[in-house]
Design a protein around this motif. Structure first.
Motif, mmCIF file in Angstrom:
data_model
loop_
_atom_site.group_PDB
_atom_site.id
_atom_site.type_symbol
_atom_site.label_atom_id
_atom_site.label_comp_id
_atom_site.label_asym_id
_atom_site.label_seq_id
_atom_site.Cartn_x
_atom_site.Cartn_y
_atom_site.Cartn_z
ATOM 1 N N THR A 72 0.868 -1.460 0.136
ATOM 2 C CA THR A 72 0.025 0.105 -0.108
ATOM 3 C C THR A 72 0.895 1.347 -0.084
ATOM 4 O O THR A 72 0.428 2.406 -0.185
ATOM 5 C CB THR A 72 -0.928 0.066 1.183
ATOM 6 O OG1 THR A 72 -0.069 -0.351 2.536
ATOM 7 C CG2 THR A 72 -1.980 -1.243 1.214
ATOM 8 N N GLU A 73 2.036 1.127 0.181
ATOM 9 C CA GLU A 73 3.245 2.243 0.256
ATOM 10 C C GLU A 73 3.378 2.508 -1.109
ATOM 11 O O GLU A 73 4.299 3.426 -1.376
ATOM 12 C CB GLU A 73 4.027 2.020 1.215
ATOM 13 C CG GLU A 73 3.796 1.779 2.737
ATOM 14 C CD GLU A 73 2.895 2.967 3.295
ATOM 15 O OE1 GLU A 73 3.335 4.250 2.862
ATOM 16 O OE2 GLU A 73 1.853 2.778 3.651
ATOM 17 N N ALA A 107 -3.040 -6.521 2.622
ATOM 18 C CA ALA A 107 -2.958 -5.114 2.667
ATOM 19 C C ALA A 107 -3.072 -4.511 1.194
ATOM 20 O O ALA A 107 -2.269 -4.921 0.334
ATOM 21 C CB ALA A 107 -1.556 -4.735 3.097
ATOM 22 N N PHE A 108 -4.160 -4.015 0.922
ATOM 23 C CA PHE A 108 -4.406 -3.219 -0.519
ATOM 24 C C PHE A 108 -5.123 -2.282 -0.466
ATOM 25 O O PHE A 108 -5.660 -1.737 0.409
ATOM 26 C CB PHE A 108 -5.268 -4.417 -1.133
ATOM 27 C CG PHE A 108 -6.558 -4.903 -0.453
ATOM 28 C CD1 PHE A 108 -6.832 -5.651 0.328
ATOM 29 C CD2 PHE A 108 -7.763 -3.998 -1.082
ATOM 30 C CE1 PHE A 108 -8.049 -5.815 0.964
ATOM 31 C CE2 PHE A 108 -9.119 -4.260 -0.399
ATOM 32 C CZ PHE A 108 -9.196 -5.312 0.557
ATOM 33 N N ASN A 109 -5.051 -1.308 -1.615
ATOM 34 C CA ASN A 109 -5.585 -0.120 -1.724
ATOM 35 C C ASN A 109 -6.255 0.016 -3.043
ATOM 36 O O ASN A 109 -5.951 -0.945 -3.976
ATOM 37 C CB ASN A 109 -4.857 1.176 -1.467
ATOM 38 C CG ASN A 109 -3.614 1.022 -2.099
ATOM 39 O OD1 ASN A 109 -3.478 0.495 -3.221
ATOM 40 N ND2 ASN A 109 -2.389 1.901 -1.761
ATOM 41 N N GLN A 110 -6.781 1.099 -3.406
ATOM 42 C CA GLN A 110 -7.326 1.576 -4.797
ATOM 43 C C GLN A 110 -6.341 1.580 -5.745
ATOM 44 O O GLN A 110 -6.550 0.943 -6.792
ATOM 45 C CB GLN A 110 -8.034 2.809 -4.890
ATOM 46 C CG GLN A 110 -8.865 2.920 -5.947
ATOM 47 C CD GLN A 110 -10.110 1.946 -6.295
ATOM 48 O OE1 GLN A 110 -10.672 1.531 -5.096
ATOM 49 N NE2 GLN A 110 -10.112 1.292 -7.520
ATOM 50 N N LEU A 111 -5.028 2.088 -5.551
ATOM 51 C CA LEU A 111 -4.110 2.028 -6.636
ATOM 52 C C LEU A 111 -3.469 0.723 -7.059
ATOM 53 O O LEU A 111 -3.424 0.385 -8.301
ATOM 54 C CB LEU A 111 -2.760 3.115 -6.180
ATOM 55 C CG LEU A 111 -1.500 2.970 -7.155
ATOM 56 C CD1 LEU A 111 -2.185 3.530 -8.387
ATOM 57 C CD2 LEU A 111 -0.176 3.480 -6.296
ATOM 58 N N MET A 112 -3.598 -0.271 -5.968
ATOM 59 C CA MET A 112 -3.315 -1.784 -6.329
ATOM 60 C C MET A 112 -4.364 -2.361 -7.235
ATOM 61 O O MET A 112 -4.037 -2.843 -8.126
ATOM 62 C CB MET A 112 -3.204 -2.531 -5.035
ATOM 63 C CG MET A 112 -1.768 -2.072 -4.514
ATOM 64 S SD MET A 112 -1.918 -2.840 -2.653
ATOM 65 C CE MET A 112 -1.688 -4.654 -3.063
ATOM 66 N N TYR A 113 -5.661 -2.075 -6.698
ATOM 67 C CA TYR A 113 -7.014 -2.517 -7.839
ATOM 68 C C TYR A 113 -6.745 -1.807 -9.145
ATOM 69 O O TYR A 113 -7.143 -2.762 -10.157
ATOM 70 C CB TYR A 113 -8.332 -2.013 -7.015
ATOM 71 C CG TYR A 113 -9.045 -2.849 -5.936
ATOM 72 C CD1 TYR A 113 -8.833 -4.288 -6.305
ATOM 73 C CD2 TYR A 113 -9.705 -2.340 -4.975
ATOM 74 C CE1 TYR A 113 -9.444 -5.056 -5.119
ATOM 75 C CE2 TYR A 113 -10.142 -3.033 -3.986
ATOM 76 C CZ TYR A 113 -10.044 -4.586 -4.129
ATOM 77 O OH TYR A 113 -10.568 -5.302 -3.301
ATOM 78 N N ASP A 114 -6.236 -0.506 -9.341
ATOM 79 C CA ASP A 114 -6.460 0.146 -10.753
ATOM 80 C C ASP A 114 -5.008 -0.413 -11.375
ATOM 81 O O ASP A 114 -5.068 -0.389 -12.652
ATOM 82 C CB ASP A 114 -6.174 1.518 -10.427
ATOM 83 C CG ASP A 114 -7.500 1.970 -9.709
ATOM 84 O OD1 ASP A 114 -8.432 1.679 -9.923
ATOM 85 O OD2 ASP A 114 -7.534 3.137 -9.239
ATOM 86 N N ASN A 198 -12.289 -4.433 -8.297
ATOM 87 C CA ASN A 198 -12.445 -3.731 -6.978
ATOM 88 C C ASN A 198 -13.031 -4.543 -5.963
ATOM 89 O O ASN A 198 -13.966 -4.115 -5.027
ATOM 90 C CB ASN A 198 -13.153 -2.422 -7.056
ATOM 91 C CG ASN A 198 -12.509 -1.563 -8.006
ATOM 92 O OD1 ASN A 198 -11.381 -1.160 -8.080
ATOM 93 N ND2 ASN A 198 -13.292 -0.556 -8.982
#
Ligand SMILES: [Zn+2]
Length: 206
Positions: A72-73, A107-114, A198
Protein backbone atom coordinates in the motif's frame (compact mmCIF):
# COMPACT_ATOMS: atom_id res chain seq x y z
CA UNK A 1 -25.96 -30.60 -12.28
CA UNK A 2 -23.19 -31.02 -9.79
CA UNK A 3 -24.36 -29.90 -6.37
CA UNK A 4 -21.25 -30.85 -4.48
CA UNK A 5 -19.91 -28.35 -1.99
CA UNK A 6 -16.73 -26.76 -3.32
CA UNK A 7 -13.74 -25.47 -1.41
CA UNK A 8 -10.42 -24.03 -2.63
CA UNK A 9 -7.39 -25.00 -0.61
CA UNK A 10 -4.71 -22.31 -1.05
CA UNK A 11 -1.17 -21.89 0.23
CA UNK A 12 0.98 -18.76 0.52
CA UNK A 13 4.68 -17.98 0.73
CA UNK A 14 6.28 -20.86 -1.18
CA UNK A 15 7.69 -22.33 -3.23
CA UNK A 16 10.27 -24.41 -1.36
CA UNK A 17 11.47 -28.00 -1.49
CA UNK A 18 10.45 -28.90 2.08
CA UNK A 19 6.97 -27.88 3.25
CA UNK A 20 5.66 -27.36 -0.28
CA UNK A 21 6.70 -30.94 -1.09
CA UNK A 22 5.11 -32.27 2.12
CA UNK A 23 1.85 -30.55 1.18
CA UNK A 24 2.09 -31.97 -2.35
CA UNK A 25 2.56 -35.48 -0.93
CA UNK A 26 -0.83 -35.12 0.78
CA UNK A 27 -2.44 -33.62 -2.33
CA UNK A 28 -1.16 -36.56 -4.34
CA UNK A 29 -2.24 -39.11 -1.71
CA UNK A 30 -5.81 -37.80 -1.49
CA UNK A 31 -6.00 -37.02 -5.23
CA UNK A 32 -7.15 -33.46 -4.65
CA UNK A 33 -6.02 -30.09 -6.03
CA UNK A 34 -4.96 -26.78 -4.50
CA UNK A 35 -3.59 -23.38 -5.48
CA UNK A 36 -0.16 -22.07 -4.51
CA UNK A 37 0.28 -18.30 -4.18
CA UNK A 38 4.02 -17.93 -4.60
CA UNK A 39 6.52 -15.21 -3.72
CA UNK A 40 8.67 -14.35 -6.73
CA UNK A 41 11.88 -14.04 -4.75
CA UNK A 42 11.45 -17.65 -3.57
CA UNK A 43 11.51 -18.95 -7.15
CA UNK A 44 14.79 -20.36 -8.45
CA UNK A 45 15.91 -23.25 -10.65
CA UNK A 46 15.49 -25.66 -7.74
CA UNK A 47 12.22 -24.47 -6.19
CA UNK A 48 10.52 -24.21 -9.57
CA UNK A 49 10.47 -28.02 -9.45
CA UNK A 50 7.93 -27.78 -6.64
CA UNK A 51 5.69 -25.61 -8.84
CA UNK A 52 6.09 -28.02 -11.74
CA UNK A 53 5.15 -30.95 -9.52
CA UNK A 54 2.11 -29.02 -8.28
CA UNK A 55 0.94 -28.36 -11.84
CA UNK A 56 1.49 -32.02 -12.77
CA UNK A 57 -0.96 -32.89 -9.96
CA UNK A 58 -3.60 -30.48 -11.32
CA UNK A 59 -2.81 -27.58 -9.01
CA UNK A 60 -2.52 -23.94 -10.08
CA UNK A 61 0.19 -21.39 -9.31
CA UNK A 62 -0.92 -17.86 -8.47
CA UNK A 63 0.78 -14.58 -7.51
CA UNK A 64 1.65 -13.40 -3.98
CA UNK A 65 4.05 -10.58 -5.05
CA UNK A 66 7.81 -10.51 -5.54
CA UNK A 67 9.13 -9.29 -2.18
CA UNK A 68 6.20 -9.91 0.22
CA UNK A 69 6.06 -6.24 1.23
CA UNK A 70 3.20 -4.07 2.46
CA UNK A 71 2.35 -2.82 -1.03
CA UNK A 72 0.00 0.00 0.00
CA UNK A 73 3.05 2.28 0.25
CA UNK A 74 4.19 1.49 -3.31
CA UNK A 75 3.99 3.54 -6.50
CA UNK A 76 2.24 2.12 -9.57
CA UNK A 77 5.65 1.33 -11.05
CA UNK A 78 6.71 -0.64 -7.97
CA UNK A 79 3.39 -2.48 -7.89
CA UNK A 80 3.78 -3.50 -11.54
CA UNK A 81 7.28 -4.80 -10.85
CA UNK A 82 6.03 -6.89 -7.91
CA UNK A 83 3.40 -8.49 -10.11
CA UNK A 84 5.27 -8.95 -13.37
CA UNK A 85 8.45 -10.33 -11.82
CA UNK A 86 6.48 -13.15 -10.18
CA UNK A 87 4.09 -13.80 -13.07
CA UNK A 88 7.01 -13.95 -15.53
CA UNK A 89 8.85 -16.49 -13.34
CA UNK A 90 5.74 -18.62 -12.92
CA UNK A 91 4.94 -18.55 -16.62
CA UNK A 92 8.53 -19.50 -17.50
CA UNK A 93 8.44 -22.43 -15.07
CA UNK A 94 4.98 -23.88 -15.65
CA UNK A 95 3.68 -22.32 -18.87
CA UNK A 96 0.62 -20.61 -17.37
CA UNK A 97 0.42 -17.00 -16.21
CA UNK A 98 -1.24 -16.46 -12.80
CA UNK A 99 -4.78 -15.06 -12.87
CA UNK A 100 -5.24 -14.44 -9.15
CA UNK A 101 -3.36 -12.26 -6.68
CA UNK A 102 -3.20 -12.40 -2.91
CA UNK A 103 -1.85 -9.17 -1.42
CA UNK A 104 0.82 -9.76 1.25
CA UNK A 105 -0.70 -9.22 4.71
CA UNK A 106 -4.03 -8.70 2.87
CA UNK A 107 -2.95 -5.05 2.62
CA UNK A 108 -4.44 -3.41 -0.49
CA UNK A 109 -5.70 -0.05 -1.76
CA UNK A 110 -7.37 1.49 -4.80
CA UNK A 111 -4.05 2.06 -6.59
CA UNK A 112 -3.38 -1.68 -6.37
CA UNK A 113 -6.87 -2.47 -7.71
CA UNK A 114 -6.32 0.02 -10.55
CA UNK A 115 -2.82 -1.25 -11.39
CA UNK A 116 -3.08 -5.04 -11.02
CA UNK A 117 -5.10 -6.74 -13.73
CA UNK A 118 -5.90 -9.84 -11.67
CA UNK A 119 -8.63 -10.99 -9.32
CA UNK A 120 -7.77 -10.37 -5.65
CA UNK A 121 -8.19 -13.33 -3.29
CA UNK A 122 -8.23 -13.43 0.50
CA UNK A 123 -9.65 -16.46 2.34
CA UNK A 124 -10.40 -17.77 5.80
CA UNK A 125 -7.34 -18.92 7.68
CA UNK A 126 -6.18 -20.33 10.98
CA UNK A 127 -3.33 -17.98 11.91
CA UNK A 128 -1.12 -20.83 10.72
CA UNK A 129 1.95 -18.59 10.41
CA UNK A 130 2.01 -18.45 14.23
CA UNK A 131 4.00 -21.30 15.82
CA UNK A 132 1.91 -20.97 18.98
CA UNK A 133 -1.20 -22.19 17.14
CA UNK A 134 -1.12 -26.00 17.29
CA UNK A 135 -1.98 -28.31 14.41
CA UNK A 136 -5.17 -29.38 16.21
CA UNK A 137 -6.22 -25.74 16.67
CA UNK A 138 -5.52 -24.96 12.99
CA UNK A 139 -7.73 -27.87 11.97
CA UNK A 140 -10.50 -26.74 14.34
CA UNK A 141 -10.43 -23.12 13.16
CA UNK A 142 -10.83 -24.12 9.51
CA UNK A 143 -13.62 -26.59 10.32
CA UNK A 144 -15.49 -23.87 12.24
CA UNK A 145 -15.49 -21.57 9.19
CA UNK A 146 -15.75 -23.90 6.23
CA UNK A 147 -18.71 -23.57 3.86
CA UNK A 148 -19.49 -23.97 0.16
CA UNK A 149 -17.45 -21.63 -2.03
CA UNK A 150 -14.86 -20.74 0.58
CA UNK A 151 -11.17 -20.14 0.04
CA UNK A 152 -9.04 -21.77 2.76
CA UNK A 153 -5.90 -19.70 3.34
CA UNK A 154 -2.89 -21.61 4.71
CA UNK A 155 0.90 -21.29 4.41
CA UNK A 156 3.47 -23.69 2.96
CA UNK A 157 6.43 -21.66 4.14
CA UNK A 158 9.51 -23.72 5.05
CA UNK A 159 9.26 -25.25 8.52
CA UNK A 160 5.48 -24.99 8.82
CA UNK A 161 5.03 -28.64 9.78
CA UNK A 162 2.02 -27.86 11.97
CA UNK A 163 -0.01 -27.00 8.89
CA UNK A 164 1.06 -30.27 7.25
CA UNK A 165 -0.15 -32.08 10.40
CA UNK A 166 -3.42 -30.11 10.34
CA UNK A 167 -3.97 -31.06 6.69
CA UNK A 168 -3.74 -34.75 7.62
CA UNK A 169 -6.90 -34.21 9.68
CA UNK A 170 -8.53 -31.55 7.52
CA UNK A 171 -8.43 -33.12 4.07
CA UNK A 172 -10.06 -36.48 4.99
CA UNK A 173 -12.64 -34.72 7.17
CA UNK A 174 -13.71 -32.35 4.39
CA UNK A 175 -13.87 -35.23 1.90
CA UNK A 176 -16.03 -37.15 4.38
CA UNK A 177 -18.33 -34.12 4.67
CA UNK A 178 -18.83 -34.10 0.90
CA UNK A 179 -16.54 -31.25 -0.10
CA UNK A 180 -14.73 -31.29 -3.41
CA UNK A 181 -11.36 -29.55 -3.57
CA UNK A 182 -10.94 -27.25 -6.58
CA UNK A 183 -8.41 -24.67 -7.74
CA UNK A 184 -9.19 -20.96 -7.47
CA UNK A 185 -10.09 -20.81 -11.19
CA UNK A 186 -12.39 -23.80 -10.88
CA UNK A 187 -14.04 -22.35 -7.79
CA UNK A 188 -15.28 -19.40 -9.86
CA UNK A 189 -16.04 -21.40 -13.01
CA UNK A 190 -17.88 -24.24 -11.31
CA UNK A 191 -19.83 -21.82 -9.09
CA UNK A 192 -20.84 -19.73 -12.13
CA UNK A 193 -19.34 -16.59 -10.61
CA UNK A 194 -17.56 -14.00 -12.77
CA UNK A 195 -14.75 -12.28 -10.81
CA UNK A 196 -15.47 -8.57 -10.40
CA UNK A 197 -12.99 -5.68 -10.29
CA UNK A 198 -12.41 -3.76 -7.03
CA UNK A 199 -13.31 -6.86 -5.06
CA UNK A 200 -11.33 -9.23 -2.86
CA UNK A 201 -12.84 -12.67 -2.44
CA UNK A 202 -12.92 -14.91 0.60
CA UNK A 203 -15.91 -16.86 -0.72
CA UNK A 204 -17.24 -16.77 -4.29
CA UNK A 205 -20.78 -16.55 -2.87
CA UNK A 206 -19.96 -13.51 -0.69
ZN1 LIG B 1 2.21 -14.24 2.68
Amino acid sequence: MNNKKLVALTFDDGPNLTTTMDVLDLIEHYEITASFYVVGNNINSETEKAMQRAVSLGCEIENHSRTHSVMTEFTAEQIIDEINFTSDKVEAAVGRRPKFFRPPYIAFNQLMYDTIDMTFICGNGAEDYNDEVSAEERYKRIMEQVCDGMVILLHDMAGNFRTVEALKMLIPKLLEEGYEFVTTSELFERSGVTPQPNTIYTNVHQ
